[in-house]
Design a protein around this motif. Structure first.
Motif, PDB file in Angstrom:
ATOM      1  N   LEU A   1      29.094  20.155  55.307  1.00 43.58           N
ATOM      2  CA  LEU A   1      30.481  20.118  54.848  1.00 43.58           C
ATOM      3  C   LEU A   1      30.574  19.117  53.713  1.00 43.58           C
ATOM      4  O   LEU A   1      30.233  17.945  53.883  1.00 43.58           O
ATOM      5  N   PHE A   2      31.001  19.596  52.547  1.00 48.15           N
ATOM      6  CA  PHE A   2      31.242  18.728  51.394  1.00 48.15           C
ATOM      7  C   PHE A   2      32.730  18.480  51.297  1.00 48.15           C
ATOM      8  O   PHE A   2      33.516  19.430  51.203  1.00 48.15           O
ATOM      9  N   LEU A   3      33.110  17.224  51.295  1.00 51.16           N
ATOM     10  CA  LEU A   3      34.502  16.834  51.086  1.00 51.16           C
ATOM     11  C   LEU A   3      34.555  16.082  49.770  1.00 51.16           C
ATOM     12  O   LEU A   3      34.140  14.933  49.662  1.00 51.16           O
ATOM     13  N   GLU A   4      34.996  16.782  48.737  1.00 48.83           N
ATOM     14  CA  GLU A   4      35.008  16.236  47.374  1.00 48.83           C
ATOM     15  C   GLU A   4      36.226  16.779  46.650  1.00 48.83           C
ATOM     16  O   GLU A   4      36.481  17.981  46.687  1.00 48.83           O
ATOM     17  N   ASP A   5      36.981  15.895  45.989  1.00 50.69           N
ATOM     18  CA  ASP A   5      38.212  16.337  45.337  1.00 50.69           C
ATOM     19  C   ASP A   5      38.043  16.704  43.860  1.00 50.69           C
ATOM     20  O   ASP A   5      39.000  17.078  43.203  1.00 50.69           O
ATOM     21  N   GLU A   6      36.833  16.664  43.349  1.00 48.52           N
ATOM     22  CA  GLU A   6      36.592  17.066  41.961  1.00 48.52           C
ATOM     23  C   GLU A   6      35.836  18.396  41.931  1.00 48.52           C
ATOM     24  O   GLU A   6      34.699  18.489  42.398  1.00 48.52           O
ATOM     25  N   PRO A   7      36.465  19.437  41.379  1.00 47.74           N
ATOM     26  CA  PRO A   7      35.872  20.783  41.393  1.00 47.74           C
ATOM     27  C   PRO A   7      34.475  20.861  40.778  1.00 47.74           C
ATOM     28  O   PRO A   7      33.627  21.601  41.272  1.00 47.74           O
ATOM     29  N   HIS A   8      34.211  20.126  39.700  1.00 47.37           N
ATOM     30  CA  HIS A   8      32.887  20.173  39.081  1.00 47.37           C
ATOM     31  C   HIS A   8      31.801  19.717  40.055  1.00 47.37           C
ATOM     32  O   HIS A   8      30.739  20.347  40.153  1.00 47.37           O
ATOM     33  N   LEU A   9      32.067  18.651  40.784  1.00 46.20           N
ATOM     34  CA  LEU A   9      31.084  18.180  41.756  1.00 46.20           C
ATOM     35  C   LEU A   9      30.899  19.179  42.890  1.00 46.20           C
ATOM     36  O   LEU A   9      29.788  19.338  43.403  1.00 46.20           O
ATOM     37  N   HIS A  10      31.965  19.869  43.291  1.00 49.08           N
ATOM     38  CA  HIS A  10      31.840  20.928  44.295  1.00 49.08           C
ATOM     39  C   HIS A  10      30.786  21.934  43.861  1.00 49.08           C
ATOM     40  O   HIS A  10      29.899  22.288  44.626  1.00 49.08           O
ATOM     41  N   SER A  11      30.910  22.391  42.641  1.00 51.51           N
ATOM     42  CA  SER A  11      30.004  23.412  42.124  1.00 51.51           C
ATOM     43  C   SER A  11      28.561  22.931  42.124  1.00 51.51           C
ATOM     44  O   SER A  11      27.653  23.632  42.574  1.00 51.51           O
ATOM     45  N   VAL A  12      28.338  21.739  41.616  1.00 54.51           N
ATOM     46  CA  VAL A  12      26.982  21.178  41.539  1.00 54.51           C
ATOM     47  C   VAL A  12      26.396  20.991  42.938  1.00 54.51           C
ATOM     48  O   VAL A  12      25.261  21.392  43.206  1.00 54.51           O
ATOM     49  N   LEU A  13      27.167  20.385  43.831  1.00 50.41           N
ATOM     50  CA  LEU A  13      26.676  20.125  45.189  1.00 50.41           C
ATOM     51  C   LEU A  13      26.374  21.428  45.933  1.00 50.41           C
ATOM     52  O   LEU A  13      25.375  21.525  46.641  1.00 50.41           O
ATOM     53  N   ARG A  14      27.244  22.418  45.781  1.00 49.02           N
ATOM     54  CA  ARG A  14      27.002  23.715  46.438  1.00 49.02           C
ATOM     55  C   ARG A  14      25.693  24.344  45.972  1.00 49.02           C
ATOM     56  O   ARG A  14      24.884  24.803  46.788  1.00 49.02           O
ATOM     57  N   ARG A  15      25.482  24.355  44.656  1.00 48.37           N
ATOM     58  CA  ARG A  15      24.242  24.954  44.136  1.00 48.37           C
ATOM     59  C   ARG A  15      23.005  24.244  44.668  1.00 48.37           C
ATOM     60  O   ARG A  15      22.035  24.893  45.084  1.00 48.37           O
ATOM     61  N   ILE A  16      23.018  22.931  44.623  1.00 50.70           N
ATOM     62  CA  ILE A  16      21.859  22.159  45.091  1.00 50.70           C
ATOM     63  C   ILE A  16      21.601  22.426  46.571  1.00 50.70           C
ATOM     64  O   ILE A  16      20.465  22.693  46.979  1.00 50.70           O
ATOM     65  N   ALA A  17      22.650  22.353  47.379  1.00 52.35           N
ATOM     66  CA  ALA A  17      22.476  22.542  48.823  1.00 52.35           C
ATOM     67  C   ALA A  17      22.011  23.953  49.159  1.00 52.35           C
ATOM     68  O   ALA A  17      21.129  24.133  50.000  1.00 52.35           O
ATOM     69  N   ARG A  18      22.576  24.946  48.504  1.00 49.58           N
ATOM     70  CA  ARG A  18      22.166  26.329  48.783  1.00 49.58           C
ATOM     71  C   ARG A  18      20.713  26.573  48.402  1.00 49.58           C
ATOM     72  O   ARG A  18      19.998  27.298  49.106  1.00 49.58           O
TER      73      ARG A  18
END
Length: 70
Positions: free
Chosen positions: A5-22
């Motif tokens: 579960l990523f809890l992050e309020d900045e959309p750009h970081l969401h995208s980066v973190l999702r790609r790395i984790a996947r």
């Protein structure tokens, strides 16, 4: 598969973190607020790891994680 579960309020970081984790084989749940994270945790039974931004507006990640441990 492990779930994070990523809890992050900045959309750009969401995208980066999702790609790395996947790429590393994680199933990703990504939310932008503590209230959305609480809702996700109430509906998803198994989260293996929570990664949270520290400053979340009205609440800190420390406060949220204290709630999540219960």
């Amino acid at each position: 598969m492990n779930r994070i579960l990523f809890l992050e309020d900045e959309p750009h970081l969401h995208s980066v973190l999702r790609r790395i984790a996947r790429r590393q084989g994680w199933e990703v749940v990504s939310v932008e607020s503590p209230s959305a994270a609480r809702e996700a945790l109430e509906h998803i039974q198994e989260i293996d790891l929570i990664l949270s931004d520290y400053a979340l507006g009205q609440e800190t990640s420390r406060e949220f994680l204290s709630w999540a441990r219960r």
